[in-house]
Design a protein around this motif. Sequence first.
Motif, short mmCIF file in Angstrom:
data_model
loop_
_atom_site.label_atom_id
_atom_site.label_comp_id
_atom_site.label_asym_id
_atom_site.label_seq_id
_atom_site.Cartn_x
_atom_site.Cartn_y
_atom_site.Cartn_z
N GLY A 114 0.81 -1.22 0.00
CA GLY A 114 0.00 0.00 0.00
C GLY A 114 0.84 1.27 0.00
O GLY A 114 0.36 2.34 -0.36
N VAL A 115 2.09 1.17 0.45
CA VAL A 115 2.99 2.33 0.45
C VAL A 115 4.18 1.99 -0.45
O VAL A 115 4.77 0.91 -0.33
N SER A 116 4.50 2.92 -1.37
CA SER A 116 5.57 2.65 -2.32
C SER A 116 6.94 2.63 -1.63
O SER A 116 7.07 3.13 -0.50
N GLU A 117 7.93 2.09 -2.30
CA GLU A 117 9.27 1.96 -1.72
C GLU A 117 9.84 3.32 -1.32
O GLU A 117 10.52 3.44 -0.30
N ASP A 118 9.58 4.35 -2.15
CA ASP A 118 10.13 5.67 -1.83
C ASP A 118 9.21 6.47 -0.90
O ASP A 118 9.50 7.62 -0.56
N GLY A 119 8.10 5.89 -0.51
CA GLY A 119 7.21 6.51 0.47
C GLY A 119 6.38 7.67 -0.07
O GLY A 119 5.70 8.34 0.70
N THR A 120 6.37 7.87 -1.38
CA THR A 120 5.64 9.02 -1.92
C THR A 120 4.24 8.65 -2.45
O THR A 120 3.47 9.54 -2.78
N VAL A 121 3.95 7.36 -2.55
CA VAL A 121 2.63 6.94 -3.06
C VAL A 121 1.97 6.01 -2.04
O VAL A 121 2.56 5.03 -1.61
N VAL A 122 0.73 6.37 -1.67
CA VAL A 122 -0.03 5.52 -0.76
C VAL A 122 -1.31 5.10 -1.48
O VAL A 122 -2.06 5.95 -1.98
N THR A 123 -1.54 3.80 -1.56
CA THR A 123 -2.72 3.28 -2.27
C THR A 123 -3.70 2.69 -1.25
O THR A 123 -3.31 1.86 -0.42
N MET A 124 -4.93 3.14 -1.35
CA MET A 124 -5.95 2.66 -0.39
C MET A 124 -7.03 1.87 -1.14
O MET A 124 -7.55 2.36 -2.16
N ASN A 125 -7.34 0.70 -0.64
CA ASN A 125 -8.40 -0.12 -1.25
C ASN A 125 -9.64 -0.06 -0.36
O ASN A 125 -9.58 -0.39 0.82
N LEU A 126 -10.75 0.35 -0.96
CA LEU A 126 -11.99 0.51 -0.19
C LEU A 126 -12.75 -0.81 -0.10
O LEU A 126 -12.69 -1.64 -1.02
N ARG A 127 -13.50 -0.96 1.00
CA ARG A 127 -14.37 -2.13 1.16
C ARG A 127 -15.46 -2.09 0.09
O ARG A 127 -15.82 -1.02 -0.41
N ASP A 128 -16.04 -3.24 -0.20
CA ASP A 128 -17.08 -3.31 -1.22
C ASP A 128 -18.45 -2.91 -0.69
O ASP A 128 -19.33 -2.52 -1.46
N ASP A 129 -18.63 -3.03 0.64
CA ASP A 129 -19.99 -2.91 1.18
C ASP A 129 -20.29 -1.55 1.82
O ASP A 129 -21.32 -1.38 2.45
N ILE A 130 -19.40 -0.58 1.67
CA ILE A 130 -19.61 0.69 2.39
C ILE A 130 -20.59 1.59 1.64
O ILE A 130 -20.48 1.79 0.42
N VAL A 131 -21.57 2.09 2.37
CA VAL A 131 -22.61 2.94 1.76
C VAL A 131 -22.90 4.14 2.66
O VAL A 131 -22.75 4.08 3.88
N TRP A 132 -23.33 5.22 2.03
CA TRP A 132 -23.86 6.36 2.79
C TRP A 132 -25.20 5.95 3.39
O TRP A 132 -25.81 4.97 2.94
N SER A 133 -25.67 6.71 4.35
CA SER A 133 -26.90 6.33 5.04
C SER A 133 -28.12 6.39 4.13
O SER A 133 -29.17 5.83 4.45
#
Lengths: 344, 614
Positions: B157-176
């Motif tokens: 999730g974090v690149s070797e040089d620390g400049t890129v952070v990748t976030m994977n979202l859950r499939d089931d998250i919804v607004w109210s």
Amino acid sequence: MSRYVIRRLLQAIPLLFIISLVLFVLMRASGDPVATMGGRRVMRPEDRQRLARQLGLDKPIYTQYLYWLIGNDWATIDTDGDGEPDMPGDRRGVLRGELGKSLVSRGKEAWDIIWERLPNTLLLMIPAEIVIILFSLIVGIFSALRQYTLADNVITAISFIGYSMPIFFVALISMYLFSVKFKEWGLPFLPTVGMFDPKLGKTPSQVALHMVLPIFSMASISIAGYSRYVRSQMLETISQDYIRTARAKGLSERAVISGHALKNASLPLVTIIGLDIPLLLGGAIVTETIFAWPGMGRLFVDHVSRGDTPVVMGILMIIALAVVIFQLLTDILYAWLDPRIRYE
Amino acid sequence: MVIFAGASPATYNARKDMEEIVSRKIAKTLSILVVLAMLAVSLAACGTAEPEVVVETVVETVIETVEVEKEVEKTVVETVEVEKEVEKVVTATPAPTNKIATFAWTQEPDSMNWVYSNMWFSSILQQIFHCWAWEFDSDNAAFPRLLTEIPSMANGGVSEDGTVVTMNLRDDIVWSDGTPITADDFVFTYEMIMDPNNTVVSQYPYDALSGVEATDERTVVMTFAEPFAAWEAWFWRGVMPKHILEPVYEAEGSIDEAEWNLAPTVGCGPYDFVEWESGSYMRFVKNPNYWLGQPNIDEIYLQFVPDDASQTAALIAGDADLGTFPPISDVPILEAGGVEVMVQSSGYAEGWFFNFRDMASPGAQDVVVRQAIAMALDREAINSDLLLGLTHAPETLWDPLAGGMYVSPDIVPWSYDPEGAKALLEDNGYVDSDNDGIREDKDGNPLTLTHGTTIREIRQDNQAVTQQMLREIGIDMQIQSWDADLFFGSWADGSPAALGDVDIMEWSDSTAFPDPDHYYWLCSELPSDEYPWGANYFGCDEYLDGLFQEQLGMLDPDARTEVIREITKHMHENVYWLGIWDDPDMWIVGPRLTNVSFSGVTPFYTIMEWDIVE
């Protein structure tokens, strides 16, 4: 009379203008609104600089006053800090009926914030004022008609104790006694804070119940002072020749007291009450804070401590305007009550 | 009684009788009014909900024994089923009682949109009606809420040089409202925070980013210009619903005045925001679309109670179930009333910040004097006497973090040693040459320092106590206090802290908690006419400045910890900051509320599990 009223109204215009100028300068000199926006931590310098620019707080104080007075929709603002104005202003100013937007509840009109609280304040303060006037008259007249009796002396002693009490003390003691201790002792008890119990809903009976302790606290202090005033006015009046004349011509004592003595004794009271009524709009800061009553007093304290100039100036100007109007009404009422008074 | 001159005895007596009659009538009226008022109060007070008895007509099938005559030789008794209307008195069973928890809130939030408020009382509500990408548990460790996992180098999730952070979202998250929460909401949030037309309270740490991208509906990529070690502590403390706010932005060019900021009816927490009555209350009910299930408590009701003593009374009387930050003197009363006081570290510590800039008193600039002060203060006595032993004196600002992991093991705590302090001052030429009880330096200037803080009562108490302690070693400390908005004003506003009018400043502060980063002591932050917004009210130490800058770009956690430890050691030796007491969050929990636990960052992270027991 109409010429007098018009003259008084015209005099009020420069008066309100001067009041607004003085209050604005004092308000802006009393702290930096951005300084407290950092929460528990000190505001970050970059954000402080940006917000001061975006909210127009980096402008000279006379420019800020001008914007507050007549708005800034004729000017353009530099929102990104590159030195080039890039966005037209959107404020219309007090003279065009807009108090401005709150700095605390960002984007919300100051008038809307004040208007939300005004009914709550009046709901508490008007019954309190009625209770105060009613009981002051009863206690004051009762005491005057029994001057130097045991009852009068007891009332006098209680009055002085009540008058000497700070209201926060009466409020906290009454809350502790009638809410905490009464509940502990299994007696019918009163609620501590708020306007209603959320478990029972905002019903008229709930609101009335929650009004008991705040009104009791305010009334117990004010009745003590007012009743002394009524007593001394009544004593002075019932020793007048026309009271003796009224009695001599065979009027009943009730007619003498209520029709002659009370009417004349109440004249100075009208002035005091006339001055009190506009101040009701400002709420009761201490009482509202202790009993968590959502009125104007708490609104004022909350927003003055965070330098929210639009809301604070709005509250102060409404009170200033009310004082001017009610003073005029008091003078008119005075002339109606006392035919000897004429305004030219 | 008024005696009228010239009145005959008969007239006088008649008048006396009449006055007594009038007085009695007034007394009677008064008594009736008082009795009526008491009656009304009693009736209202007694009018709590009892099960309601109602008469209703119901149709039901009953089994009844009847005698039936049949054309048979004998009469028999037979049981048959008949349907008939019966009128019966029933006790209406009230609908299952809603479990309502009442929280006493001593400060009313200014906004419900976290980007418009730094108020603690506002930001901690996020876990009730809103959601963070990741939250923090009672050990203040991060765990994912909207993500599948916390990005790290180990999971890619974090690149070797620390400049890129990748976030994977859950499939089931919804607004109210049922709309899915997607990567576009994250990108929109970033754009709104950085937009110059939005007066958000802080752009930190988003201004460290060079961009945020949605590579697909479930993937968010953050790119930094330089490695930014503190990203986990402060990013995505909320996400804005693009489908609600984008139309507002397109129409108005700003979201400053969006209704959602003050009435966020669409959220992503276990509860839905329902209403907010200014100055009075805020109400939340269960969010039926919450993807993690349903909480035990049906409604949460925030009652704004600005007065501390009233909060105490409300909690003891049972009118509130949760409160915050009781006055220390009320803690025994609360505990005697069956109310529990819970303490949770939140990274804050109350301390003395020393001003060693050129405009400070010569004594404050001298490390020897600062060390003598550290030895002269009986900080444990302050904690046990002023704070009833609920707190302890920290050695560094990093003590409350991660179990003290960032504190150098080489630090020897400053212990109470007034004789040692006196000797240290004597050895360095600070003697009381004129026998007035105050030492003078080598140039004959009295050793006088100024101490400034805000008007918080406990701080003023501490000023008085420490003034006496320093007096005992021959240091004269002049004390002052200001309102917070004056004290923390800028250089341009003439703030005493920024201008350096005080030698010692006291308040409670933290690092970028739960991250150990800090920026106060950076030399670039010194305020001046050219840079009036600077936050370094203390001084420039170039070695310290280098350490602070170095740690922020370090990707190796162990190496970074070592640098932070060196910072703590250097600051402790030079007494740039002197801890007086750790300042944890204090929660007051009423007896009805059960299964309660807190975090120092996201206090309500377990609110789903909280319950009400009558």
